[in-house]
Enzyme design. Sequence first.
Site, mmCIF file in Angstrom:
data_model
loop_
_atom_site.group_PDB
_atom_site.id
_atom_site.type_symbol
_atom_site.label_atom_id
_atom_site.label_comp_id
_atom_site.label_asym_id
_atom_site.label_seq_id
_atom_site.Cartn_x
_atom_site.Cartn_y
_atom_site.Cartn_z
ATOM 1 N N HIS A 181 11.353 10.758 3.261
ATOM 2 C CA HIS A 181 10.142 10.586 4.083
ATOM 3 C C HIS A 181 10.419 10.535 5.581
ATOM 4 C CE1 HIS A 181 11.470 6.361 4.077
ATOM 5 N NE2 HIS A 181 10.826 6.291 5.228
HETATM 6 C C1 UD1 Z 1 7.390 4.048 8.622
HETATM 7 C C2 UD1 Z 1 8.558 3.678 9.535
HETATM 8 C C3 UD1 Z 1 9.863 3.964 8.813
HETATM 9 C C4 UD1 Z 1 9.887 3.298 7.454
HETATM 10 C C5 UD1 Z 1 8.671 3.745 6.660
HETATM 11 C C6 UD1 Z 1 8.621 3.097 5.303
HETATM 12 C C7 UD1 Z 1 8.104 3.999 11.951
HETATM 13 C C8 UD1 Z 1 8.401 4.831 13.133
HETATM 14 N N1 UD1 Z 1 8.546 4.479 10.770
HETATM 15 O O1 UD1 Z 1 7.461 5.449 8.393
HETATM 16 O O2 UD1 Z 1 10.929 3.458 9.593
HETATM 17 O O3 UD1 Z 1 11.066 3.684 6.771
HETATM 18 O O4 UD1 Z 1 7.496 3.376 7.399
HETATM 19 O O5 UD1 Z 1 7.706 3.756 4.448
HETATM 20 O O6 UD1 Z 1 7.512 2.961 12.086
HETATM 21 N N2 UD1 Z 1 0.371 7.251 5.664
HETATM 22 C C9 UD1 Z 1 -0.555 7.149 4.644
HETATM 23 N N3 UD1 Z 1 -0.857 5.901 4.181
HETATM 24 C C10 UD1 Z 1 -0.307 4.772 4.682
HETATM 25 C C11 UD1 Z 1 0.620 4.884 5.723
HETATM 26 C C12 UD1 Z 1 0.950 6.141 6.199
HETATM 27 O O7 UD1 Z 1 -1.083 8.133 4.153
HETATM 28 O O8 UD1 Z 1 -0.618 3.677 4.192
HETATM 29 C C13 UD1 Z 1 0.718 8.611 6.161
HETATM 30 C C14 UD1 Z 1 -0.083 9.017 7.378
HETATM 31 O O9 UD1 Z 1 -0.270 10.393 7.330
HETATM 32 C C15 UD1 Z 1 0.866 8.701 8.508
HETATM 33 C C16 UD1 Z 1 2.209 9.019 7.888
HETATM 34 O O10 UD1 Z 1 2.090 8.618 6.528
HETATM 35 O O11 UD1 Z 1 0.609 9.441 9.661
HETATM 36 C C17 UD1 Z 1 3.370 8.309 8.530
HETATM 37 O O12 UD1 Z 1 3.127 6.910 8.549
HETATM 38 P P1 UD1 Z 1 3.859 5.984 9.643
HETATM 39 O O13 UD1 Z 1 3.457 4.572 9.425
HETATM 40 O O14 UD1 Z 1 3.669 6.554 11.005
HETATM 41 O O15 UD1 Z 1 5.371 6.187 9.339
HETATM 42 P P2 UD1 Z 1 6.179 6.254 7.965
HETATM 43 O O16 UD1 Z 1 6.620 7.645 7.745
HETATM 44 O O17 UD1 Z 1 5.462 5.571 6.874
#
Ligand code: UD1
Length: 367
Positions: free
Chosen positions: A209
């Site tokens: 991811h």
């Molecule tokens: C975040 C952390 C990463 C951690 C990971 C655990 C940062 C920069 N990254 O990454 O270090 O390893 O969490 O999972 O903080 N999304 C959903 N539902 C949710 C949350 C996210 O659909 O509940 C999707 C959205 O499209 C979002 C994307 O995932 O834009 C990325 O989410 P984000 O919280 O920005 O970062 P992660 O990749 O989850």
Amino acid sequence: MQSKNYKIVTVVGARPQFVKAAALSKAILFDGRLTEVIVHSGQHYDHNLSGSFFDELDIPPPKYNLGIGSASHNVQLAKFITAFDTILTDEAPDMVIVYGDTNTTAAAAIATAKRNIPLAHVEAGLREWNKAIPEEVNKLLTDAVTDLYFCPTQTGVDNLAKSGITANVHLTGDISLDLLYGENTKYISESELRAKYGLRDLYIFMTCHRDRNTVIKENLESILEAIKSLSYQVLLPLHPRTKKAIDTHELHHLIGDNLILVEPLPFWETQSLLKHSHLTITDSGGIIKEAYFHKTPSIIIDQQTEWLEAVHEGWATVVGPDKEAIIKEVTEIKRPQSHTQALGDGRCGVRIVEEVIRYLHKTLDVK
Ligand code: UD1
């Protein structure tokens, strides 16, 4: 040590932080000398990335959920700093505790430092030495304003020393491993897992991811091509970010018959699958250290890792998002002989609670 009851605010927001907070909250409750207020940034909001962990791991419900949600990194930071500032006024904590290296971590650290409130960082000192990685920037920002450092490994302590930080640095072990040392009854049996997912023979547990393995099409392409060519079944709980990336880059044709795609899984099911797997292919720091605990070898589809102890003992190998290197490593992988508990012994939470109280007693009560 006798002391008054201090109030701490614990900040969480993304999946790995719920696991860490679960372990520390248990230690805080058991000790009884700290009052904990949990603040959820709302960075993760899907039930299977957030709420399910609170239920499954018995984490006290957050007093606040700031509902930040998904946005660009800077927007997430700005929204959270603004909202968290109000919480700091309302709660007036003696200390704020942050975990790891997410945007939630860095935002809470900046807001806390600006209010001159003591800040503790759990998982301090880790580095990947590459500022193109969003989490690396979060680590650097957070450690720059932390007052009390809890390092999971000696590497973390050494990294801080290299930046001139030697005071209030504690080697505690990794907090999330406390859960694994503590609870042996919550695993799901191998036969149940095999029946549920149709797993035959040896299988690989996979996660993917990270930013560079989802945003950069060639990396995801190369990883999926490698998986498709393996003779093993590969179980991949799909993070929403990766699901979207497969759609956006139109890579569905690279999902082979051996790849079992499932929704993000609960904590104990993940641990059970990891424990029984032949090996794991991952870009998640959490999975690398949990795999080490279970004595399952990891192939890291990233350019580097901060869990060097697992690499040095041979339990983890960095291959990057490289098709040929992944295939070669899967074929040649060997289980190392030695295992030294280098990432933690299950007593991290107890150490952190003790040092938090010692620090607050020293700085707040003895003037
Ligand atoms: C975040 C952390 C990463 C951690 C990971 C655990 C940062 C920069 N990254 O990454 O270090 O390893 O969490 O999972 O903080 N999304 C959903 N539902 C949710 C949350 C996210 O659909 O509940 C999707 C959205 O499209 C979002 C994307 O995932 O834009 C990325 O989410 P984000 O919280 O920005 O970062 P992660 O990749 O989850």
